[in-house]
Design a protein around this motif. Structure first.
Motif, mmCIF file in Angstrom:
data_model
loop_
_atom_site.group_PDB
_atom_site.id
_atom_site.type_symbol
_atom_site.label_atom_id
_atom_site.label_comp_id
_atom_site.label_asym_id
_atom_site.label_seq_id
_atom_site.Cartn_x
_atom_site.Cartn_y
_atom_site.Cartn_z
ATOM 1 N N UNK A 125 0.814 -1.218 0.000
ATOM 2 C CA UNK A 125 0.000 0.000 0.000
ATOM 3 C C UNK A 125 0.850 1.273 0.000
ATOM 4 N N UNK A 126 2.001 1.211 0.639
ATOM 5 C CA UNK A 126 2.850 2.407 0.646
ATOM 6 C C UNK A 126 3.952 2.284 -0.400
ATOM 7 N N UNK A 127 3.772 1.343 -1.344
ATOM 8 C CA UNK A 127 4.638 1.205 -2.520
ATOM 9 C C UNK A 127 6.081 0.783 -2.232
ATOM 10 N N UNK A 128 6.318 0.222 -1.055
ATOM 11 C CA UNK A 128 7.681 -0.221 -0.758
ATOM 12 C C UNK A 128 7.987 -1.537 -1.461
ATOM 13 N N UNK A 129 6.937 -2.288 -1.821
ATOM 14 C CA UNK A 129 7.132 -3.525 -2.577
ATOM 15 C C UNK A 129 6.211 -3.564 -3.795
ATOM 16 N N UNK A 130 6.675 -4.283 -4.814
ATOM 17 C CA UNK A 130 5.880 -4.472 -6.030
ATOM 18 C C UNK A 130 5.642 -5.963 -6.182
ATOM 19 N N UNK A 131 4.597 -6.354 -6.871
ATOM 20 C CA UNK A 131 4.350 -7.783 -7.039
ATOM 21 C C UNK A 131 4.494 -8.232 -8.481
ATOM 22 N N UNK A 132 4.961 -9.459 -8.592
ATOM 23 C CA UNK A 132 5.119 -10.085 -9.902
ATOM 24 C C UNK A 132 4.342 -11.390 -9.846
ATOM 25 N N UNK A 133 3.289 -11.484 -10.637
ATOM 26 C CA UNK A 133 2.447 -12.679 -10.611
ATOM 27 C C UNK A 133 3.069 -13.782 -11.447
ATOM 28 N N UNK A 134 2.971 -15.003 -10.926
ATOM 29 C CA UNK A 134 3.485 -16.155 -11.656
ATOM 30 C C UNK A 134 2.605 -17.346 -11.299
ATOM 31 N N UNK A 135 1.563 -17.545 -12.098
ATOM 32 C CA UNK A 135 0.597 -18.598 -11.780
ATOM 33 C C UNK A 135 -0.147 -18.235 -10.522
ATOM 34 N N UNK A 136 -0.172 -19.150 -9.589
ATOM 35 C CA UNK A 136 -0.881 -18.829 -8.333
ATOM 36 C C UNK A 136 0.074 -18.240 -7.315
ATOM 37 N N UNK A 137 1.338 -18.130 -7.686
ATOM 38 C CA UNK A 137 2.327 -17.545 -6.780
ATOM 39 C C UNK A 137 2.501 -16.058 -7.049
ATOM 40 N N UNK A 138 2.836 -15.331 -5.987
ATOM 41 C CA UNK A 138 3.093 -13.898 -6.122
ATOM 42 C C UNK A 138 4.484 -13.604 -5.574
ATOM 43 N N UNK A 139 5.354 -13.138 -6.449
ATOM 44 C CA UNK A 139 6.693 -12.785 -5.997
ATOM 45 C C UNK A 139 6.734 -11.313 -5.643
ATOM 46 N N UNK A 140 7.180 -11.037 -4.431
ATOM 47 C CA UNK A 140 7.252 -9.647 -3.991
ATOM 48 C C UNK A 140 8.678 -9.123 -4.126
ATOM 49 N N UNK A 141 8.773 -7.975 -4.776
ATOM 50 C CA UNK A 141 10.060 -7.310 -5.007
ATOM 51 C C UNK A 141 10.119 -6.043 -4.176
ATOM 52 N N UNK A 142 11.314 -5.611 -3.884
ATOM 53 C CA UNK A 142 11.473 -4.334 -3.205
ATOM 54 C C UNK A 142 11.423 -3.216 -4.239
ATOM 55 N N UNK A 143 10.930 -2.053 -3.818
ATOM 56 C CA UNK A 143 10.890 -0.880 -4.698
ATOM 57 C C UNK A 143 11.937 0.136 -4.238
ATOM 58 N N UNK A 144 13.089 0.115 -4.896
ATOM 59 C CA UNK A 144 14.214 0.948 -4.454
ATOM 60 C C UNK A 144 13.868 2.435 -4.382
ATOM 61 N N UNK A 145 13.064 2.892 -5.342
ATOM 62 C CA UNK A 145 12.722 4.319 -5.371
ATOM 63 C C UNK A 145 12.046 4.753 -4.085
ATOM 64 N N UNK A 146 11.175 3.883 -3.593
ATOM 65 C CA UNK A 146 10.453 4.240 -2.368
ATOM 66 C C UNK A 146 11.371 4.152 -1.151
#
Lengths: 106, 106
Positions: free
Chosen positions: A51-72
DNA sequence: AATTTGCGCAACCGAATAATTGCATATATA
DNA sequence: TATATATGCAATTATTCGGTTGCGCAAATT
């Protein structure tokens, strides 16, 4: 509902999550394995981070990979910038000396 | 009671207090003038900042001047250090490219 | 097709937060 | 000495937080 980066990193579990996904993206389940709390608890933390944009999600089937958002993440560093000179220079030590002298005067 | 720097800077009023006293030490009353909330509310924030060592006090008669503690502020910067390369280098842009390619594949 | 797995969402609960109000104390000032 | 001022502390209250439990849904597996 307050939802800013500072409120987000106030929680130690969320800071740990950020440290983990900084190395490589992870799913909620794999993240939960690193903590004592339940998968749902971890998911709630991820929700806040999203919600505060510190992480972004990458969908892969039923899995969700969470990435860090360096800009934030940088926004936190940016807030610190004006304070930097306080510890980088020797002004703080000078402050200590002045404070000691002032107290002795009393 | 959790009392660490991250929990302390989670509150916007406390961050504002830190920014103010970073310029020069201030008393609770003079600080309170900068906010809508009461003097007691500000004092409570100062108490929290004091408990986690982000501010130091200098007594002067019945007045108390609050100073910032640069060493403790640095602890926040230190936590950020491992993340720095994420926004300082171009790795993050590379990440974006890889992510886009991955999504296109699907 | 049936079952398992990965995930988000909603409801609930106890603890912590932030703010207000009222009070006590010590230091200035009249 | 009486009053005003600067401050901290305690009690109270509404809100938020972090966690659990139970549910539903979609994707993988059997």
């Amino acid at each position: 509902m307050r939802r800013d980066v500072f409120q987000a990193i106030a929680d130690p579990t969320r800071r740990a999550i950020l440290s983990l996904i900084a190395l490589h993206a992870m799913t909620p389940n794999s993240l939960a394995e690193h903590f004592d709390s339940s998968r749902q608890a971890v998911s709630k933390h991820i929700k806040i981070l999203t919600e505060c944009k510190l992480v972004k999600q990458e969908l892969s089937g039923r899995e969700i990979y969470y990435h860090i958002n360096p800009k934030k993440m940088k926004e936190i560093a940016d807030w610190l910038t004006p304070f930097q000179r306080l510890w980088e220079t020797r002004f703080n030590q000078l402050d200590d000396v002045l404070l000691t002298l002032k107290n002795k005067k009393k």
